[in-house]
Enzyme design. Structure first.
Site, short mmCIF file in Angstrom:
data_model
loop_
_atom_site.label_atom_id
_atom_site.label_comp_id
_atom_site.label_asym_id
_atom_site.label_seq_id
_atom_site.Cartn_x
_atom_site.Cartn_y
_atom_site.Cartn_z
N LYS A 171 0.84 -1.20 0.00
CA LYS A 171 0.00 0.00 0.00
C LYS A 171 0.87 1.25 0.00
CE LYS A 171 -1.69 2.38 3.46
NZ LYS A 171 -1.64 3.76 2.93
N GLY A 222 7.32 5.11 7.93
CA GLY A 222 6.52 6.31 8.12
C GLY A 222 6.91 6.99 9.41
N SER A 223 5.98 7.73 9.98
CA SER A 223 6.32 8.52 11.17
C SER A 223 6.36 7.64 12.42
CB SER A 223 5.29 9.63 11.35
OG SER A 223 4.03 9.06 11.60
N THR A 226 2.78 7.05 13.91
CA THR A 226 2.01 5.99 13.25
C THR A 226 2.64 4.63 13.54
OG1 THR A 226 1.50 7.56 11.48
CG2 THR A 226 0.98 5.27 11.05
N GLY A 227 3.97 4.58 13.59
CA GLY A 227 4.67 3.32 13.87
C GLY A 227 4.20 2.71 15.18
N CYS A 278 14.05 11.01 5.71
CA CYS A 278 14.18 10.55 7.10
C CYS A 278 15.59 10.80 7.62
CB CYS A 278 13.79 9.08 7.20
SG CYS A 278 14.69 8.01 6.09
N GLU A 374 11.16 16.78 14.62
CA GLU A 374 11.52 16.52 13.23
C GLU A 374 10.67 17.44 12.36
OE1 GLU A 374 9.99 12.85 11.47
OE2 GLU A 374 11.80 12.70 10.24
P1 NAD Z 1 2.81 8.46 8.03
O1 NAD Z 1 3.15 7.70 9.25
O2 NAD Z 1 1.81 9.54 8.10
O3 NAD Z 1 2.27 7.48 6.89
C1 NAD Z 1 3.03 6.39 6.39
C2 NAD Z 1 2.09 5.36 5.81
O4 NAD Z 1 1.29 4.80 6.85
C3 NAD Z 1 1.11 5.87 4.77
O5 NAD Z 1 1.00 4.91 3.74
C4 NAD Z 1 -0.18 5.99 5.56
O6 NAD Z 1 -1.33 5.88 4.75
C5 NAD Z 1 -0.08 4.82 6.51
N1 NAD Z 1 -0.83 4.95 7.76
C6 NAD Z 1 -1.23 6.07 8.38
N2 NAD Z 1 -1.85 5.77 9.55
C7 NAD Z 1 -1.83 4.42 9.67
C8 NAD Z 1 -2.28 3.51 10.67
N3 NAD Z 1 -2.87 3.92 11.78
N4 NAD Z 1 -2.08 2.20 10.46
C9 NAD Z 1 -1.44 1.76 9.36
N5 NAD Z 1 -0.99 2.57 8.38
C10 NAD Z 1 -1.18 3.89 8.53
O7 NAD Z 1 4.20 8.97 7.50
P2 NAD Z 1 4.47 9.93 6.28
O8 NAD Z 1 4.04 11.32 6.70
O9 NAD Z 1 3.92 9.34 5.04
O10 NAD Z 1 6.06 9.89 6.16
C11 NAD Z 1 6.90 10.78 6.81
C12 NAD Z 1 7.57 10.13 8.01
O11 NAD Z 1 8.20 8.92 7.61
C13 NAD Z 1 8.68 10.97 8.62
O12 NAD Z 1 8.60 10.90 10.03
C14 NAD Z 1 9.95 10.29 8.15
O13 NAD Z 1 11.08 10.51 8.97
C15 NAD Z 1 9.53 8.87 8.13
N6 NAD Z 1 10.38 8.10 7.23
C16 NAD Z 1 11.22 7.16 7.75
C17 NAD Z 1 12.07 6.44 6.93
C18 NAD Z 1 13.01 5.41 7.47
O14 NAD Z 1 13.46 4.58 6.69
N7 NAD Z 1 13.32 5.40 8.75
C19 NAD Z 1 12.06 6.68 5.55
C20 NAD Z 1 11.18 7.64 5.06
C21 NAD Z 1 10.34 8.32 5.90
#
Ligand code: NAD
Length: 471
Positions: A171, A222-223, A226-227, A278, A374
């Site tokens: 996704k 992701g963030s 959310t993680g 990131c 961040e």
């Molecule tokens: P996000 O957490 O908002 O979303 C990431 C993904 O998760 C999207 O596909 C979103 O639809 C999905 N999502 C949202 N809520 C969810 C839930 N409750 N359950 C399951 N899936 C859900 O992150 P973002 O804003 O898309 O990305 C930016 C963040 O990602 C920044 O904090 C950045 O540092 C981090 N990031 C980390 C890495 C790494 O490898 N460590 C790489 C790139 C980005």
């Protein structure tokens, strides 16, 4: 305006449209230009069922064949990099050349991962018994990607998961679904039906997937916020988990550097992709002896960099990728102004779209929000230091631990400092460079688990110890 609706999900090897759709916005204009499918609950069920059924045979396909198919998919992605780059720029915002680099790079990355194999450990090979540990795939992988490097980060999951013998439902972010949907289409005739399913949808689709009992593992980028929700959802069925999360990376600039050279490299490491990386430098600690010189050079580069629509020639930096993130960065800027911090800014930016001028925050207090949080946007706090031990402590005083960098002509000393940074990746006199054969793992709240390298491949497998009595 007619919106482009020529985008389909891939479920069980077939193109699938949906009753409802989500708009995809060009961040350089703020206007929707396409519609992506909004995966219905029964379509997700179909994708998981297809992946479960495909797993039974895919896991038995010889490793070399799986590797060859992943390599073929990587080559096809690279061949299509130019064609996909314009679409990438429209949905993600990054200038076309950088878009093309990401797509071609992701293809090459897949080919490198296709060369990796799991090991077999032999603990005993005697007349009495053979004891060996081999690695087996897990099942269906739930792969969830963000919008900042939408193609690259999705392929970081796809390649090792499929080489290892798993199947997948992938996704993309609702903000950048289009290139990933097209990649699903590009790979449809390469993998057997069900091995790779690609679904798109709105904010409800991610939680629906992580709660689904049909997945053996969730691989999420992701963030950090959310993680944590993903980890909670995984607990219910004890799903395996890899989390690549946020960072607030510090870079330390020692007094002996060549300022002209380091200014260029630090600017790239902090602002490439409009600072939505990131592992971007998000806190820059500069020795007081070179502080003014580096700050002035960074500002001069900011003023000379064109911020605008990535589709236009000569654009160096594009917009912030989406309105939510744009508003968050604006709020951080407002907070900095309200606290009377000194903001030094680059040139004019377009009025329409989600544009923010490149901003340097001149020696703010350590407690400022722009230092502690961040930003994930082009606001870089630069902070003065005089004592090395103290600055290492400041750099490490963060809940994050993704990456960091040290800049100095004294390489040995710089390596010593770099090793004291509490992060999964450290760079000396370079930044942003990552390799497919080298593990990438956030420490502290930047992650859980590993991507890349053989360690990353094994995250998609479980060890199986086989004890064979011979006597
Ligand atoms: P996000 O957490 O908002 O979303 C990431 C993904 O998760 C999207 O596909 C979103 O639809 C999905 N999502 C949202 N809520 C969810 C839930 N409750 N359950 C399951 N899936 C859900 O992150 P973002 O804003 O898309 O990305 C930016 C963040 O990602 C920044 O904090 C950045 O540092 C981090 N990031 C980390 C890495 C790494 O490898 N460590 C790489 C790139 C980005």
């Amino acid at each position: 305006m007619d919106l482009n609706t020529d985008f389909t999900m891939t479920i069980d090897g077939k193109p699938v449209t949906s009753a409802s759709t989500i708009p995809v916005i060009n961040p350089a204009t703020g206007e929707a230009f396409a519609q992506a499918p909004d995966c219905a609950p029964e379509q997700l069920e179909a994708a998981v069922a297809s992946a479960q059924s495909a797993f039974k045979s895919w896991r038995r396909v010889p490793l070399e064949e799986r590797q060859a198919l992943v390599a073929k998919a990587g080559a096809r992605l690279t061949e299509n990099a130019e064609a996909l780059a314009r679409l990438f720029t429209r949905e993600q915002g990054r200038p076309v050349q950088g878009a093309q680099l990401e797509i071609a790079g992701a293809g090459a990355w897949m080919q490198a991962v296709a060369g990796m194999s799991p090991p077999v450990h032999v603990s005993e090979d005697s007349a009495q018994q053979l004891i060996e540990t081999r690695y087996v795939p897990l099942g269906v992988i739930c792969a969830i990607a963000p919008w900042n490097f939408p193609v690259n980060l999705a392929m970081w999951k796809l390649a090792p998961a499929l080489v290892a013998g798993n199947t997948m439902v992938l996704k993309p972010s609702p903000f950048t679904p289009l290139c990933t949907l097209k990649i699903g289409e590009l790979f449809r005739d390469i993998f057997p039906p069900g091995v790779l399913n690609v679904v798109s949808g709105g904010d409800e689709l991610g939680p629906r997937m992580t709660a689904h009992p049909g997945f053996a593992k969730i691989s999420f980028t992701g963030s950090t916020a959310t993680g944590k929700r993903v980890m909670e959802a995984a607990a219910k069925d004890l799903k395996r988990l890899t989390l690549e999360l946020g960072g607030n990376d510090a870079a330390i600039v020692m007094p002996d550097v060549d300022l002209d050279e380091v200014a260029q490299k630090v600017f790239f490491g902090a602002f490439f992709n409009s600072a939505q990386i990131c592992v971007a430098t998000k806190r820059l600690y500069v020795h007081e002896a070179v502080y003014d010189g580096l700050r002035d050079r960074l500002l001069a580069i900011a003023k000379a960099t064109k911020v605008g629509d990535g589709a236009e020639q000569g654009t160096g930096l594009g917009p912030i990728q989406n309105r939510r993130q744009y508003e968050r960065v604006l709020e951080l800027l407002d907070d900095a102004r309200a606290n009377k911090l000194t903001l030094l800014q680059g040139g004019e930016v377009p009025q329409n779209g989600y544009f923010i001028p490149v901003t340097i925050v001149d020696n703010p207090p350590e407690s400022a929000r722009v230092v502690q949080e961040e930003a994930f946007g082009p606001i870089l706090p630069i902070l003065k230091f005089s004592d090395v031990d103290a600055v290492i402590e400041r750099a490490n005083d963060s809940p994050y631990g993704l990456a960091g960098a040290v800049w100095s002509k004294d390489v040995e000393r710089a390596v010593e400092i770099a090793r004291r940074l509490e992060t999964g990746t450290v760079w000396v006199n370079q930044n942003l460079y990552l390799r497919p054969d080298t593990p990438f793992a956030g420490h502290k709240q930047s992650g859980f688990g590993i991507e890349n390298g053989q360690e990353g491949l094994l995250e998609y497998m479980a060890p199986q110890a086989v004890y064979v009595a011979r006597a």
